[in-house]
Write a protein that holds these residues in place. Sequence first.
Motif, short mmCIF file in Angstrom:
data_model
loop_
_atom_site.label_atom_id
_atom_site.label_comp_id
_atom_site.label_asym_id
_atom_site.label_seq_id
_atom_site.Cartn_x
_atom_site.Cartn_y
_atom_site.Cartn_z
N UNK A 146 0.86 -1.18 0.00
CA UNK A 146 0.00 0.00 0.00
C UNK A 146 0.90 1.23 0.00
N UNK A 147 1.00 1.90 -1.13
CA UNK A 147 1.99 2.95 -1.33
C UNK A 147 1.30 4.26 -1.69
N UNK A 148 1.73 5.34 -1.06
CA UNK A 148 1.13 6.64 -1.31
C UNK A 148 1.42 7.10 -2.74
N UNK A 149 0.37 7.49 -3.45
CA UNK A 149 0.49 7.84 -4.87
C UNK A 149 1.33 9.08 -5.13
N UNK A 150 1.56 9.91 -4.11
CA UNK A 150 2.33 11.14 -4.30
C UNK A 150 3.83 10.93 -4.33
N UNK A 151 4.29 9.79 -3.88
CA UNK A 151 5.72 9.54 -3.81
C UNK A 151 6.33 9.34 -5.20
N UNK A 152 7.53 9.86 -5.44
CA UNK A 152 8.22 9.63 -6.72
C UNK A 152 8.84 8.24 -6.74
N UNK A 153 9.00 7.69 -7.94
CA UNK A 153 9.57 6.34 -8.06
C UNK A 153 10.97 6.23 -7.46
N UNK A 154 11.75 7.30 -7.53
CA UNK A 154 13.12 7.24 -7.01
C UNK A 154 13.16 6.98 -5.52
N UNK A 155 12.06 7.25 -4.82
CA UNK A 155 11.98 6.92 -3.39
C UNK A 155 11.28 5.59 -3.15
N UNK A 156 10.31 5.27 -3.99
CA UNK A 156 9.51 4.06 -3.79
C UNK A 156 10.28 2.79 -4.14
N UNK A 157 10.85 2.75 -5.33
CA UNK A 157 11.42 1.50 -5.84
C UNK A 157 12.58 0.96 -5.01
N UNK A 158 13.51 1.81 -4.53
CA UNK A 158 14.57 1.25 -3.67
C UNK A 158 14.02 0.54 -2.44
N UNK A 159 12.93 1.05 -1.87
CA UNK A 159 12.33 0.40 -0.71
C UNK A 159 11.65 -0.91 -1.11
N UNK A 160 10.99 -0.90 -2.26
CA UNK A 160 10.35 -2.13 -2.76
C UNK A 160 11.42 -3.19 -3.03
N UNK A 161 12.54 -2.79 -3.60
CA UNK A 161 13.62 -3.73 -3.90
C UNK A 161 14.15 -4.39 -2.63
N UNK A 162 14.33 -3.61 -1.57
CA UNK A 162 14.81 -4.15 -0.29
C UNK A 162 13.85 -5.22 0.24
N UNK A 163 12.56 -4.92 0.15
CA UNK A 163 11.56 -5.85 0.67
C UNK A 163 11.46 -7.10 -0.19
N UNK A 164 11.55 -6.92 -1.51
CA UNK A 164 11.56 -8.08 -2.41
C UNK A 164 12.73 -9.01 -2.10
N UNK A 165 13.90 -8.41 -1.94
CA UNK A 165 15.11 -9.19 -1.68
C UNK A 165 15.00 -9.95 -0.36
N UNK A 166 14.42 -9.30 0.64
CA UNK A 166 14.25 -9.95 1.94
C UNK A 166 13.34 -11.17 1.81
N UNK A 167 12.25 -11.01 1.07
CA UNK A 167 11.30 -12.12 0.93
C UNK A 167 11.89 -13.25 0.07
N UNK A 227 11.80 -7.81 -11.64
CA UNK A 227 13.11 -7.54 -11.06
C UNK A 227 13.50 -6.11 -11.42
N UNK A 228 13.62 -5.28 -10.39
CA UNK A 228 13.92 -3.86 -10.61
C UNK A 228 15.43 -3.62 -10.67
N UNK A 229 15.80 -2.66 -11.50
CA UNK A 229 17.19 -2.22 -11.58
C UNK A 229 17.21 -0.70 -11.71
#
Length: 210
Positions: free
Chosen positions: A69-90, A124-126
Amino acid sequence: MKYFSLILISLLFSCGNKEDILLPKSNVSIIKSVEDLSPVYIFFKTKGKDTLAEVNRKNSIISTNWIFNIDKRLPLKLVIPEVMKLQEKKRAEKAHKNEKAENYYSYADSVGKNLAFLPFTKVYYKIGKPNKGNFTFQFRKGNDFVLLGGSEVKKSELLKKFYSTKFEKFSKVVFCFDKNMSYQEYLQNKILLRQFISHQLDEVSEEFIF
């Protein structure tokens, strides 16, 4: 957690000021319900003139489907690094890993008036641009035209143009998104791709944030 999606709606839209999340909106539901799930929240925060992405996943369980559940106002440059960390953990989890557990983005279907979900488990994000030789879909911030293999194509013409393209010289298809576009715009582009691109391209894909 079978009926959690009903509770989730009230949490997202009725919580206190410090916990508000403005979800992206679309006029179509890709998936209408998900069972056995855990929430992940990424909040929009400000500190002075800076915008921050604040993650809360304390209630997420590795073996369940994760709903982002991600706030729509956030830019991708802030969102995707956090998503990547969580993906990697899982993905790295061994003890409680569930091969059937998926990851989904949540959004609001403005027509159906329901919470909807978009799967992205196999994405897979890069960070950066892809190597030359790939066939790219490049989405730019606030632009109704997509660079499709280097040519500008209106979003409404993507299907026609894509299926008229010969792929012999391309190693694979990759998707690129402007790091400065909002998460709202990103999700709308993702839903567009989900509607227009064949299922084969959706199995495992790479997305570049440039």
